[in-house]
Scaffold this motif. Structure first.
Motif, PDB file in Angstrom:
ATOM      1  N   ILE A  91      38.244  52.212  48.014  1.00 30.56           N
ATOM      2  CA  ILE A  91      37.873  51.289  46.952  1.00 30.56           C
ATOM      3  C   ILE A  91      36.592  50.569  47.380  1.00 30.56           C
ATOM      4  O   ILE A  91      36.566  49.896  48.405  1.00 30.56           O
ATOM      5  CB  ILE A  91      38.990  50.252  46.732  1.00 30.56           C
ATOM      6  CG1 ILE A  91      40.290  50.947  46.395  1.00 30.56           C
ATOM      7  CG2 ILE A  91      38.605  49.226  45.699  1.00 30.56           C
ATOM      8  CD1 ILE A  91      40.422  51.395  44.974  1.00 30.56           C
ATOM      9  N   THR A 123      33.996  47.695  46.670  1.00 35.60           N
ATOM     10  CA  THR A 123      33.973  46.484  45.869  1.00 35.60           C
ATOM     11  C   THR A 123      32.633  45.793  45.998  1.00 35.60           C
ATOM     12  O   THR A 123      32.019  45.793  47.060  1.00 35.60           O
ATOM     13  CB  THR A 123      35.066  45.504  46.321  1.00 35.60           C
ATOM     14  OG1 THR A 123      34.803  45.175  47.679  1.00 35.60           O
ATOM     15  CG2 THR A 123      36.440  46.138  46.211  1.00 35.60           C
ATOM     16  N   ARG A 160      34.693  37.967  49.184  1.00 38.00           N
ATOM     17  CA  ARG A 160      36.065  38.027  49.625  1.00 38.00           C
ATOM     18  C   ARG A 160      36.190  37.635  51.081  1.00 38.00           C
ATOM     19  O   ARG A 160      37.104  36.950  51.475  1.00 38.00           O
ATOM     20  CB  ARG A 160      36.608  39.430  49.395  1.00 38.00           C
ATOM     21  CG  ARG A 160      38.115  39.437  49.226  1.00 38.00           C
ATOM     22  CD  ARG A 160      38.624  40.806  48.905  1.00 38.00           C
ATOM     23  NE  ARG A 160      38.150  41.768  49.847  1.00 38.00           N
ATOM     24  CZ  ARG A 160      37.434  42.829  49.519  1.00 38.00           C
ATOM     25  NH1 ARG A 160      37.125  43.027  48.262  1.00 38.00           N
ATOM     26  NH2 ARG A 160      37.037  43.677  50.429  1.00 38.00           N
ATOM     27  N   SER A 163      36.160  41.920  36.867  1.00 38.85           N
ATOM     28  CA  SER A 163      35.588  43.199  37.258  1.00 38.85           C
ATOM     29  C   SER A 163      34.494  43.681  36.303  1.00 38.85           C
ATOM     30  O   SER A 163      34.720  43.880  35.120  1.00 38.85           O
ATOM     31  CB  SER A 163      36.710  44.232  37.354  1.00 38.85           C
ATOM     32  OG  SER A 163      36.209  45.524  37.150  1.00 38.85           O
ATOM     33  N   THR A 173      47.910  41.586  35.182  1.00 37.15           N
ATOM     34  CA  THR A 173      47.013  41.675  36.331  1.00 37.15           C
ATOM     35  C   THR A 173      47.568  40.691  37.361  1.00 37.15           C
ATOM     36  O   THR A 173      48.535  39.977  37.081  1.00 37.15           O
ATOM     37  CB  THR A 173      45.568  41.281  35.975  1.00 37.15           C
ATOM     38  OG1 THR A 173      45.545  39.886  35.665  1.00 37.15           O
ATOM     39  CG2 THR A 173      45.054  42.073  34.787  1.00 37.15           C
ATOM     40  N   SER A 197      44.601  50.599  48.631  1.00 39.33           N
ATOM     41  CA  SER A 197      43.811  49.558  49.293  1.00 39.33           C
ATOM     42  C   SER A 197      44.768  48.771  50.178  1.00 39.33           C
ATOM     43  O   SER A 197      45.979  48.902  50.063  1.00 39.33           O
ATOM     44  CB  SER A 197      43.143  48.637  48.264  1.00 39.33           C
ATOM     45  OG  SER A 197      44.122  48.017  47.456  1.00 39.33           O
ATOM     46  N   HIS A 256      41.753  40.363  46.142  1.00 38.54           N
ATOM     47  CA  HIS A 256      41.309  40.709  44.788  1.00 38.54           C
ATOM     48  C   HIS A 256      41.561  42.164  44.409  1.00 38.54           C
ATOM     49  O   HIS A 256      41.297  42.551  43.280  1.00 38.54           O
ATOM     50  CB  HIS A 256      39.830  40.377  44.619  1.00 38.54           C
ATOM     51  CG  HIS A 256      39.595  38.907  44.571  1.00 38.54           C
ATOM     52  ND1 HIS A 256      39.932  38.152  43.470  1.00 38.54           N
ATOM     53  CD2 HIS A 256      39.112  38.056  45.498  1.00 38.54           C
ATOM     54  CE1 HIS A 256      39.642  36.888  43.717  1.00 38.54           C
ATOM     55  NE2 HIS A 256      39.147  36.792  44.934  1.00 38.54           N
ATOM     56  N   HIS A 257      42.029  42.956  45.338  1.00 42.19           N
ATOM     57  CA  HIS A 257      42.282  44.361  45.017  1.00 42.19           C
ATOM     58  C   HIS A 257      43.625  44.801  45.550  1.00 42.19           C
ATOM     59  O   HIS A 257      43.713  45.664  46.393  1.00 42.19           O
ATOM     60  CB  HIS A 257      41.157  45.249  45.570  1.00 42.19           C
ATOM     61  CG  HIS A 257      39.870  45.012  44.867  1.00 42.19           C
ATOM     62  ND1 HIS A 257      39.527  45.670  43.717  1.00 42.19           N
ATOM     63  CD2 HIS A 257      38.869  44.154  45.127  1.00 42.19           C
ATOM     64  CE1 HIS A 257      38.365  45.235  43.297  1.00 42.19           C
ATOM     65  NE2 HIS A 257      37.934  44.319  44.129  1.00 42.19           N
ATOM     66  N   TYR A 310      40.634  55.067  35.523  1.00 44.67           N
ATOM     67  CA  TYR A 310      40.574  53.618  35.621  1.00 44.67           C
ATOM     68  C   TYR A 310      41.471  52.928  34.583  1.00 44.67           C
ATOM     69  O   TYR A 310      41.367  53.223  33.394  1.00 44.67           O
ATOM     70  CB  TYR A 310      39.123  53.145  35.443  1.00 44.67           C
ATOM     71  CG  TYR A 310      39.002  51.670  35.517  1.00 44.67           C
ATOM     72  CD1 TYR A 310      39.080  51.017  36.753  1.00 44.67           C
ATOM     73  CD2 TYR A 310      38.872  50.902  34.369  1.00 44.67           C
ATOM     74  CE1 TYR A 310      39.010  49.651  36.832  1.00 44.67           C
ATOM     75  CE2 TYR A 310      38.804  49.526  34.445  1.00 44.67           C
ATOM     76  CZ  TYR A 310      38.874  48.908  35.678  1.00 44.67           C
ATOM     77  OH  TYR A 310      38.831  47.549  35.758  1.00 44.67           O
TER      78      TYR A 310
END
Ligand code: SAM
Length: 397
Positions: free
Chosen positions: A57, A59, A65, A223, A259, A297, A303-304, A344
């Motif tokens: 991933i 980012t 982060r 995002s 989410t 991840s 955040h992921h 996605y």
């Protein structure tokens, strides 16, 4: 032997249940295929990511982060603390679930072949999609038509594609043509393609009284990638979804994809579910892995996260004919669904796993809101419900 029985059951159904646990591994392609008779969902089209072990991933906000993760618990604001607590509560069982998968060596061996070797779909083939979202907005939208072709020659209908309930009432796959592209409509399914502003038309167009309502709203999030894929809406728009009118008067199971933002959890619990008349009953987790079984991840990336939540709630109906509505059974908490993600934001097909919790109506009447695909027996609503129905995502049986 017992394991090979389980594996052949998996190859048949797409569902692998880990014994004495709340964990399942699913192959979405095999589950989707139950909707089709003459066509098969193409594994290479579905599994567009996570089969290359080098894939990671990437980012854009990794700097931000890093700064955040240096914070000590004292630096976290109230919302970040709540989010961390929520994560800490889920963490042990997610790790345990992942452990089950890593121990199932026979399943892991099959997993890396789920995409199949040959005919990997090229990205150019997939990108030749119509933008239904854009076409639906222009003044000519009411003039756009779709041609439905039944399995038998001569059975052909031409109907408006937008703001219209388009139905395949036959018990066979139906091919459809729209602006030179072909689409496959599963048996006994229908779609209504419109903007949220017209969602109320569903109440008059379909035979409402749904027992299962699955919703995957276009939640706003930071995002930038998401912004390119589809438009999002502020939370308060979802308060106007006509859940009460769509639901069966005797009650319905409502499944809502979330989410990981804490603000969203608060909004749903305090405002959205109450305004729909839905009580929160249980939380499921979708744990995302790569073809080699590893998480997509790090579990602790703020955040992921490699997981998403599905909130399950009951709409308690008023009952029909002044009879008391039937009592709804309690739903087991903390079920974990593991799969390799597709494109996605595409969610795994969980409808079948939810059926056992749907208030006692057979066959259950099911609807998906903000859908990008169709399922046999279901109604799909959204501004692009044909998105994944393009014939290039299928192979002939
Ligand atoms: N569950 C889907 C899947 O698995 O592929 C993903 C749904 S995605 C999170 C949200 C969908 O809502 C997108 O298809 C987006 O185009 C649609 N959407 C956004 N704004 C909308 C609007 N105003 N009216 C109807 N649909 C909208």
């Amino acid at each position: 032997s017992k394991t090979s029985d389980k594996l052949s059951a998996f190859l048949e159904s797409g569902i692998y249940r880990f014994e004495n646990s709340n964990v399942v591994f699913i192959d979405p392609v095999r589950m989707l295929n139950r909707s089709y008779t003459r066509f098969r969902s193409s594994p290479s089209a579905y599994y567009s990511r996570f089969f290359d072990s080098k894939e990671t991933i990437v980012t854009s906000d990794s700097k931000k982060r890093k700064r955040k993760e240096k914070k000590t618990p004292h630096d976290l604001n109230e919302r970040e603390q709540a989010a961390t607590l929520r994560h800490q509560q889920a963490r042990p069982m997610l790790l345990k679930a992942h452990g089950f998968l890593m121990e199932a060596t026979d399943l892991l061996a099959i997993m890396k072949d789920l995409r199949g070797g040959s005919n990997i779909c090229s990205s150019t083939e997939l990108s030749e999609q119509h933008s239904f979202i854009e076409l639906g907005k222009v003044w000519q939208a009411p003039l756009y038509e779709i041609v439905l072709k039944g399995a038998w020659k001569g059975l052909e209908r031409v109907v408006p594609v937008f703001n219209n309930l388009v139905v395949n009432e036959t018990s066979d796959d139906m091919e459809a043509e729209f602006l030179n592209n072909k689409y496959i409509l599963p048996r006994e399914s229908c779609f209504y393609m419109s903007d949220l502003g017209q969602v109320h038309n569903l109440i008059h167009e379909c035979n409402v009284g749904f027992n299962l309502i699955v919703i995957d709203p276009p939640w706003e999030n930071g995002s930038a990638r998401q912004k390119l894929r589809y438009p999002t809406l502020p939370n308060w728009y979802f308060l106007s979804l006509p859940i009460k009118q769509l639901a069966h008067p005797d009650g319905a199971l409502v499944a809502l994809w979330m989410t990981n933002r804490e603000k969203l959890h608060n909004f749903v619990q305090k405002e959205l579910f109450p305004s729909w008349g839905v009580s929160h009953e249980a939380t499921y987790y979708w744990l995302k892995v790569k073809a080699d079984g590893s998480l997509i991840s790090d579990l602790d990336l703020f955040h992921h996260r490699p997981y998403e939540c599905l909130l399950l709630g009951y709409f308690h109906g008023q009952g029909t004919n002044s009879k008391q509505p039937p009592r709804l059974r309690p739903i087991k908490h903390d079920q974990i669904i593991i799969s390799i993600p597709g494109e996605y934001s595409r969610k795994p097909p969980i409808g079948e796993l939810l059926l056992e919790h749907v208030p006692d109506f057979k066959p259950a009447r099911c609807i998906e809101l903000f859908a990008r695909e169709m399922t046999a027996g279901w109604t799909s609503w959204g501004n692009e419900p044909l998105h994944f129905q393009q014939s290039t995502s299928f192979v002939r049986d």
